[in-house]
Design a protein around this motif. Structure first.
Motif, PDB file in Angstrom:
ATOM      1  N   LEU A 253       0.825  -1.210   0.000  1.00  0.00           N
ATOM      2  CA  LEU A 253       0.000   0.000   0.000  1.00  0.00           C
ATOM      3  C   LEU A 253       0.860   1.261   0.000  1.00  0.00           C
ATOM      4  N   ALA A 254       1.970   1.227   0.749  1.00  0.00           N
ATOM      5  CA  ALA A 254       2.872   2.382   0.778  1.00  0.00           C
ATOM      6  C   ALA A 254       3.471   2.627  -0.604  1.00  0.00           C
ATOM      7  N   ALA A 255       3.912   1.551  -1.268  1.00  0.00           N
ATOM      8  CA  ALA A 255       4.481   1.692  -2.607  1.00  0.00           C
ATOM      9  C   ALA A 255       3.441   2.217  -3.597  1.00  0.00           C
ATOM     10  N   ALA A 256       2.236   1.667  -3.533  1.00  0.00           N
ATOM     11  CA  ALA A 256       1.176   2.138  -4.432  1.00  0.00           C
ATOM     12  C   ALA A 256       0.868   3.606  -4.176  1.00  0.00           C
ATOM     13  N   GLY A 257       0.865   4.025  -2.898  1.00  0.00           N
ATOM     14  CA  GLY A 257       0.589   5.417  -2.570  1.00  0.00           C
ATOM     15  C   GLY A 257       1.659   6.358  -3.087  1.00  0.00           C
ATOM     16  N   VAL A 258       2.935   5.973  -2.933  1.00  0.00           N
ATOM     17  CA  VAL A 258       4.030   6.823  -3.410  1.00  0.00           C
ATOM     18  C   VAL A 258       3.899   7.082  -4.909  1.00  0.00           C
ATOM     19  N   PHE A 259       3.650   6.032  -5.675  1.00  0.00           N
ATOM     20  CA  PHE A 259       3.635   6.173  -7.130  1.00  0.00           C
ATOM     21  C   PHE A 259       2.266   6.533  -7.692  1.00  0.00           C
ATOM     22  N   ALA A 260       1.248   6.593  -6.827  1.00  0.00           N
ATOM     23  CA  ALA A 260      -0.054   7.073  -7.274  1.00  0.00           C
ATOM     24  C   ALA A 260      -0.028   8.553  -7.637  1.00  0.00           C
ATOM     25  N   VAL A 261       1.060   9.247  -7.296  1.00  0.00           N
ATOM     26  CA  VAL A 261       1.191  10.649  -7.706  1.00  0.00           C
ATOM     27  C   VAL A 261       1.345  10.776  -9.213  1.00  0.00           C
ATOM     28  N   VAL A 262       1.312   9.649  -9.939  1.00  0.00           N
ATOM     29  CA  VAL A 262       1.209   9.709 -11.388  1.00  0.00           C
ATOM     30  C   VAL A 262       0.003  10.559 -11.795  1.00  0.00           C
ATOM     31  N   VAL A 263      -0.971  10.674 -10.888  1.00  0.00           N
ATOM     32  CA  VAL A 263      -2.133  11.538 -11.150  1.00  0.00           C
ATOM     33  C   VAL A 263      -1.676  12.960 -11.452  1.00  0.00           C
ATOM     34  N   GLN A 264      -0.801  13.486 -10.601  1.00  0.00           N
ATOM     35  CA  GLN A 264      -0.347  14.867 -10.785  1.00  0.00           C
ATOM     36  C   GLN A 264       0.542  15.016 -12.011  1.00  0.00           C
ATOM     37  N   THR A 265       1.322  13.993 -12.312  1.00  0.00           N
ATOM     38  CA  THR A 265       2.118  14.026 -13.536  1.00  0.00           C
ATOM     39  C   THR A 265       1.207  14.045 -14.756  1.00  0.00           C
ATOM     40  N   ALA A 266       0.113  13.275 -14.702  1.00  0.00           N
ATOM     41  CA  ALA A 266      -0.845  13.258 -15.812  1.00  0.00           C
ATOM     42  C   ALA A 266      -1.532  14.614 -15.973  1.00  0.00           C
ATOM     43  N   VAL A 267      -1.861  15.266 -14.858  1.00  0.00           N
ATOM     44  CA  VAL A 267      -2.487  16.588 -14.914  1.00  0.00           C
ATOM     45  C   VAL A 267      -1.522  17.607 -15.505  1.00  0.00           C
ATOM     46  N   ALA A 268      -0.261  17.593 -15.052  1.00  0.00           N
ATOM     47  CA  ALA A 268       0.739  18.516 -15.590  1.00  0.00           C
ATOM     48  C   ALA A 268       0.992  18.244 -17.071  1.00  0.00           C
ATOM     49  N   TYR A 269       1.015  16.977 -17.457  1.00  0.00           N
ATOM     50  CA  TYR A 269       1.191  16.600 -18.857  1.00  0.00           C
ATOM     51  C   TYR A 269       0.033  17.140 -19.702  1.00  0.00           C
ATOM     52  N   THR A 270      -1.178  17.013 -19.171  1.00  0.00           N
ATOM     53  CA  THR A 270      -2.357  17.542 -19.863  1.00  0.00           C
ATOM     54  C   THR A 270      -2.229  19.037 -20.097  1.00  0.00           C
ATOM     55  N   ALA A 271      -1.829  19.762 -19.045  1.00  0.00           N
ATOM     56  CA  ALA A 271      -1.689  21.217 -19.172  1.00  0.00           C
ATOM     57  C   ALA A 271      -0.604  21.589 -20.171  1.00  0.00           C
ATOM     58  N   SER A 272       0.489  20.817 -20.202  1.00  0.00           N
ATOM     59  CA  SER A 272       1.626  21.180 -21.049  1.00  0.00           C
ATOM     60  C   SER A 272       1.369  20.931 -22.532  1.00  0.00           C
ATOM     61  N   ILE A 273       0.552  19.923 -22.867  1.00  0.00           N
ATOM     62  CA  ILE A 273       0.322  19.625 -24.286  1.00  0.00           C
ATOM     63  C   ILE A 273      -0.966  20.248 -24.813  1.00  0.00           C
ATOM     64  N   SER A 274      -1.703  20.945 -23.948  1.00  0.00           N
ATOM     65  CA  SER A 274      -2.966  21.558 -24.368  1.00  0.00           C
ATOM     66  C   SER A 274      -2.735  22.966 -24.898  1.00  0.00           C
ATOM     67  N   PRO A 275      -3.389  23.345 -25.985  1.00  0.00           N
ATOM     68  CA  PRO A 275      -3.372  24.746 -26.395  1.00  0.00           C
ATOM     69  C   PRO A 275      -3.978  25.608 -25.286  1.00  0.00           C
ATOM     70  N   PRO A 276      -3.480  26.838 -25.079  1.00  0.00           N
ATOM     71  CA  PRO A 276      -3.992  27.670 -23.981  1.00  0.00           C
ATOM     72  C   PRO A 276      -5.506  27.817 -23.976  1.00  0.00           C
ATOM     73  N   ALA A 277      -6.128  27.913 -25.137  1.00  0.00           N
ATOM     74  CA  ALA A 277      -7.575  28.120 -25.190  1.00  0.00           C
ATOM     75  C   ALA A 277      -8.362  26.875 -24.802  1.00  0.00           C
ATOM     76  N   GLU A 278      -7.696  25.709 -24.745  1.00  0.00           N
ATOM     77  CA  GLU A 278      -8.381  24.461 -24.404  1.00  0.00           C
ATOM     78  C   GLU A 278      -7.867  23.843 -23.109  1.00  0.00           C
ATOM     79  N   ARG A 279      -6.941  24.528 -22.432  1.00  0.00           N
ATOM     80  CA  ARG A 279      -6.310  23.948 -21.243  1.00  0.00           C
ATOM     81  C   ARG A 279      -7.343  23.629 -20.169  1.00  0.00           C
ATOM     82  N   GLY A 280      -8.226  24.566 -19.880  1.00  0.00           N
ATOM     83  CA  GLY A 280      -9.218  24.348 -18.833  1.00  0.00           C
ATOM     84  C   GLY A 280     -10.162  23.218 -19.171  1.00  0.00           C
ATOM     85  N   ARG A 281     -10.607  23.158 -20.418  1.00  0.00           N
ATOM     86  CA  ARG A 281     -11.503  22.082 -20.839  1.00  0.00           C
ATOM     87  C   ARG A 281     -10.838  20.716 -20.645  1.00  0.00           C
TER      88      ARG A 281
END
Length: 424
Positions: free
Chosen positions: A99-127
């Motif tokens: 469970l500890a290992a899964a919790g540490v690497f579950a922060v892939v969520v935040q990496t996915a969110v940052a990845y989404t923001a970085s590859i999105s055009p500014p006008a579509e970032r929020g969507r």
């Protein structure tokens, strides 16, 4: 960014966050099977959340240094390993390690969110952020429902086995299907950690972080304490029946998926204020739990709608304000989420023992009021900063929640939500 990419990233978020919360409905069976006393059952969830906090600090900033696509795949693979260890654990310490290992690497969520923001055009970032982060809500709330069903059919271990398989499959799909994430330059890891800590002294970041702290403390107060009165008189609901309230929360949260588009249109600050007012109002309905389940359902829908709308608006504003370090700022922002959730979870059970459901109700409403006050204060601070920029530069800054808008002759900029970051 096509719909397949958004769907895949949303699934990544849902599966990863479910690995942290899936044990909540089955703590009793886990404890009996692994020989853990009733007083220590909370550690099955707490150990994953502590691991998550460690991952936020140490792993998420790596997204500003390395290829996020590869990070997403690697972290998902390690989530799969952690949940598989938990599913096969013969003794308690092995389950805690998994469970500890899964919790540490579950922060892939935040990496996915940052990845989404970085590859999105500014006008579509929020969507795009609104759609992808809906996966987080589905993971948190949906895990409660699905875990109860799987546990009834095949036992608690089946939950973690299914999560391990899903995480492994998503890791392969991420490598095969996600667009490349090219880095313009390299940054030292030590500088990233220093930047991580420095964010907590910046008004733009701190104001959004404080809103998130009170927001998720209010959220945690409801979802960590609601099962206690529902299981007792006069309702006497089963675990499966209590889990169905997650469907109401899911409906509310998914209803806020459009909040990202409102941010793209320049209304993130206004949306935040309205949503926080709804959060406060939701506790009026939630407080009627002792005699009305329909009012409770209305309150749950309103609360989860408000939480998701504010959460998306916060991330939209911060990724617009710190475009060069989206992973670091998202990781630092989520520290407020973790601390707020922990506060709500820890306080609600103690208050319920002391004052019944009225105690958590007052706490949740107070936390919602604090979030609203933080929003008002941040608006006043942004207005004063905008006046200083106008005075120094001689140009009017356009308020709102648009992406970075340069102020001529000076280099100052108006950031998401009307917050101003001076660069004169």
């Amino acid at each position: 960014m096509g719909w397949r990419t958004r769907l895949l990233l949303g699934a990544v978020c849902g599966v990863a966050v479910a690995s942290v919360y899936a044990g909540q409905p089955v703590l009793g069976p886990m404890g009996r099977d692994l020989g853990v006393s009733a007083g220590s059952l909370g550690w099955f969830v707490a150990i994953g959340q502590l691991g998550y906090l460690v991952g936020l600090v140490l792993l998420v900033p790596l997204g500003d240094m390395l290829d996020r696509r590869r990070l997403i795949a690697a972290h998902l693979g390690l989530v799969a390993a952690g949940t598989a260890i938990t599913a096969a654990a013969p003794v308690a310490w092995a389950a805690f390690a998994g469970l500890a290992a899964a919790g540490v690497f579950a922060v892939v969520v935040q990496t996915a969110v940052a990845y989404t923001a970085s590859i999105s055009p500014p006008a579509e970032r929020g969507r795009n952020l609104g759609i992808v982060t809906s996966g987080v809500v589905i993971g948190i709330l949906g895990a409660r429902v699905i875990a109860g069903v799987l546990a009834d059919l095949w036992g608690w271990r089946s939950i973690y086995l299914v999560l391990a398989v899903l995480a492994g499959v998503l890791a392969l799909l991420a490598l095969a299907l996600l667009p490349a994430d090219v880095r313009a330059g390299t940054v030292r890891y030590g500088r990233l950690l220093q930047s991580f800590g420095g964010l907590f002294a910046q008004p733009v970041f701190l104001s959004r972080g404080l809103i998130a702290f009170f927001l998720f403390a209010s959220f945690g107060t409801l979802w960590s304490g609601m099962a206690l009165p529902l299981a007792g008189a006069p309702w006497h609901l089963s675990e499966a029946q209590i889990g169905l309230f997650g469907v109401a929360g899911l409906a509310g949260a998914l209803g806020a998926a459009r909040s990202g588009r409102w941010g793209d249109a320049g209304h993130a600050r206004r949306v935040t204020g309205i949503a926080l007012a709804l959060l406060l109002a939701s506790w009026v309905a939630i407080g009627q739990l002792s005699w009305s389940l329909p009012l409770l359902i209305v309150g749950v829908i309103l609360l989860d709608f408000a939480v998701q709308a504010v959460h998306v608006s916060n991330q939209h504003a911060l990724t617009a304000a710190y475009v060069d370090r989206t992973s670091t700022v998202i990781g630092a922002y989520m520290v407020f989420y973790s601390l707020g959730s922990a506060l709500g979870a820890a306080a609600t059970t103690a208050l319920f023992d002391a004052a019944g459901w009225m105690g958590p109700t007052v706490l949740g409403a107070t936390l919602a009021l604090c979030a609203l006050a933080a929003w008002v204060f941040s608006a006043q601070t942004a207005a004063r900063a905008a006046q200083r920029v106008r005075g120094r530069c001689g140009d009017a800054a356009v308020a709102g929640s648009s992406p970075v808008l340069p102020v001529s002759r000076c280099g100052s900029s108006v950031q998401g939500g009307g917050e101003v970051q001076e660069a004169c």
